[in-house]
Write a protein that holds these residues in place. Structure first.
Motif, PDB file in Angstrom:
ATOM      1  N   SER A   1     -73.898  21.036  -7.710  1.00  0.00           N
ATOM      2  CA  SER A   1     -74.094  22.115  -8.671  1.00  0.00           C
ATOM      3  C   SER A   1     -73.519  23.517  -7.872  1.00  0.00           C
ATOM      4  N   LEU A   2     -73.883  23.866  -6.686  1.00  0.00           N
ATOM      5  CA  LEU A   2     -73.316  25.188  -6.169  1.00  0.00           C
ATOM      6  C   LEU A   2     -71.629  25.033  -6.007  1.00  0.00           C
ATOM      7  N   ILE A   3     -71.115  24.170  -5.775  1.00  0.00           N
ATOM      8  CA  ILE A   3     -69.729  23.944  -5.825  1.00  0.00           C
ATOM      9  C   ILE A   3     -69.269  24.306  -7.160  1.00  0.00           C
ATOM     10  N   ALA A   4     -69.646  23.611  -8.124  1.00  0.00           N
ATOM     11  CA  ALA A   4     -69.377  24.158  -9.838  1.00  0.00           C
ATOM     12  C   ALA A   4     -69.644  25.522  -9.873  1.00  0.00           C
ATOM     13  N   MET A   5     -70.619  26.054  -9.677  1.00  0.00           N
ATOM     14  CA  MET A   5     -71.180  27.359  -9.732  1.00  0.00           C
ATOM     15  C   MET A   5     -70.232  28.367  -9.259  1.00  0.00           C
ATOM     16  N   ARG A   6     -69.551  28.118  -7.798  1.00  0.00           N
ATOM     17  CA  ARG A   6     -68.683  29.099  -7.232  1.00  0.00           C
ATOM     18  C   ARG A   6     -67.335  28.758  -8.042  1.00  0.00           C
ATOM     19  N   ILE A   7     -66.994  27.722  -8.608  1.00  0.00           N
ATOM     20  CA  ILE A   7     -65.652  27.572  -8.980  1.00  0.00           C
ATOM     21  C   ILE A   7     -65.553  28.033 -10.534  1.00  0.00           C
TER      22      ILE A   7
END
Length: 417
Positions: free
Chosen positions: A195-201
């Protein structure tokens, strides 16, 4: 066991005398049957019962994943609780739409908004109706063990990019320290990484577009890259051996026993880890917190946060006494005790300044600086799509699905839910 002191303050008087019949209020919570949560909850129940003769509060706890799996069946049966814990979001919306919840009347809502968090109450509202009261705001961040960091020569506060984080993982591995502990069996702790990787991207606009099915929904370049970046971490074997056989409670106990350098988890883990650890857990002096780092070329911001706005909601057949208890249980006195006792970060505005624990203060600062707060994806997107996000997060971690297949599966689920 330390109990956070609660007094029968004047604010309790509104319940006194309103319930004299022999009534039992059944309350179902997630696994908060450890210090310091249990002390706070037990004292709250005792105070309420003392002020309300004839009313018995039956507080029950259930492990998080079992709670998610069993609650739908309970809500359709005669064994449904009168009120239960809610993360809000899509799953909560489904429960409201299916008629499982009791709405508060307008006068009660107006009264409660004077003391409770209006924003928190809004999180437990749907289609203009309010079904519960907020308890805590939560944020997920990277915890770090200062002792391990110092021994490894790592300064976690200097981790600004995802590549920095992967470098720290490699350093920990080389130094014989487990980089991260995780309760893989429950899946949802793994979905924090994805989730956090997706949000940062993709940032807020990209996440909203996915939810709306725009730009291919979940089957687009951003979600594919999110899976690929997640796999860069997985390929470093960052977790403890046998992580898929360990549930959250076991993982947080390992963290409390000093078994890893990092732990990606929410602020609630402070009490949970100390309750689950074999030696009382890590002290505040041994702990630090950093936000999840940025990813090169990403559209998100370091101040974009992942977390929750949780509370308790009423079920459709809940007695009036349950409304009284809900107001007290989520009210000013209990939340002030929670703040001063370092149990959780309260939503009640008047309690926020009472947070004294240095770690919770760091989480409160992260929340206070948030430019976009994303509810946990497994709750935000509803039971089907949210469950699929948890599933693919675990399947990628075990190498059973590729990032490409994960993105395709999520979009198929979104399109058909």
């Amino acid at each position: 066991m330390k109990h956070v002191s609660l007094t029968l303050a004047a604010s309790l008087a509104f319940t006194a005398g309103t319930a004299f019949a022999d009534v039992t209020v059944d309350v179902l919570s997630i696994n908060r049957d450890s210090t310091p949560w249990l002390g706070l909850y037990t004292d709250a129940v005792a105070s309420f019962e003392a002020a309300n003769p004839g009313v018995k509060v039956n507080l029950q706890f259930m492990e998080d994943e079992a709670f998610k799996q069993k609650l739908p069946t309970l809500l359709q049966s005669d064994a449904a609780p009168d009120m239960f814990f809610s993360w809000s979001g899509g799953v909560f919306y489904e429960q409201a739409e299916q008629g499982f919840l009791r709405a508060l009347d307008d006068a009660t809502v107006a009264e409660w908004k004077q003391d409770l968090s209006a924003g928190g109450m809004a999180a437990l509202s749907h289609n203009g109706k309010y079904y519960g009261a907020p308890e805590a705001s939560q944020n997920v961040a990277i915890w770090y063990n200062k002792d391990h960091a110092a021994a490894l020569g790592i300064d976690p506060t200097s981790i600004k990019t995802y590549d920095d984080l992967l470098g720290a993982v490699e350093t920990a591995k080389a130094g014989g320290v487990t980089p991260f502990v995780v309760g893989g069996q429950d899946k949802w702790p793994l979905h924090f990484f994805y989730s956090l990787i997706a949000m940062r991207i993709m940032g807020q606009e990209g996440m909203a577009a996915s939810a709306a099915g725009e730009n291919g929904g979940f089957n687009n370049e951003d979600w594919l890259r999110a899976g690929q970046e997640y796999m860069r971490l997985i390929e470093l074997e960052p977790f403890q051996p046998g992580f898929m056989g360990v549930k959250y409670d076991g993982a947080t106990g390992l963290w409390g026993d000093g078994a890893a350098l990092f732990h990606l988890m929410g602020d609630w883990d402070l009490g949970a880890s100390r309750g689950a650890a074999s030696n009382g857990g890590l002290s505040d002096d041994q702990l630090g917190v950093i936000p999840f780092p940025m990813i090169e070329g990403g559209k998100g911001a370091i101040t974009d946060t992942l977390g929750g706005a949780s509370g308790f909601v009423l079920t459709k057949d809940a007695p009036d006494e349950a409304i009284d208890f809900l107001k007290y249980f989520m009210g000013v006195d209990v939340q002030k005790a929670a703040a001063s006792g370092g149990v959780y970060i309260p939503t009640v505005p008047s309690a926020g300044g009472l947070v004294e624990d240095v770690i919770l203060k760091q989480f409160a600062a992260i929340g206070g600086a948030s430019t976009y707060h994303q509810l946990f994806l497994d709750q935000f997107f509803g039971s089907e799509l949210g469950g699929a996000i948890n599933d693919v997060s675990a399947q990628m971690a075990t190498g059973d699905i590729t990032p490409e297949a994960a993105a395709e599966l999520l979009e198929e689920t979104r399109a058909f839910q």
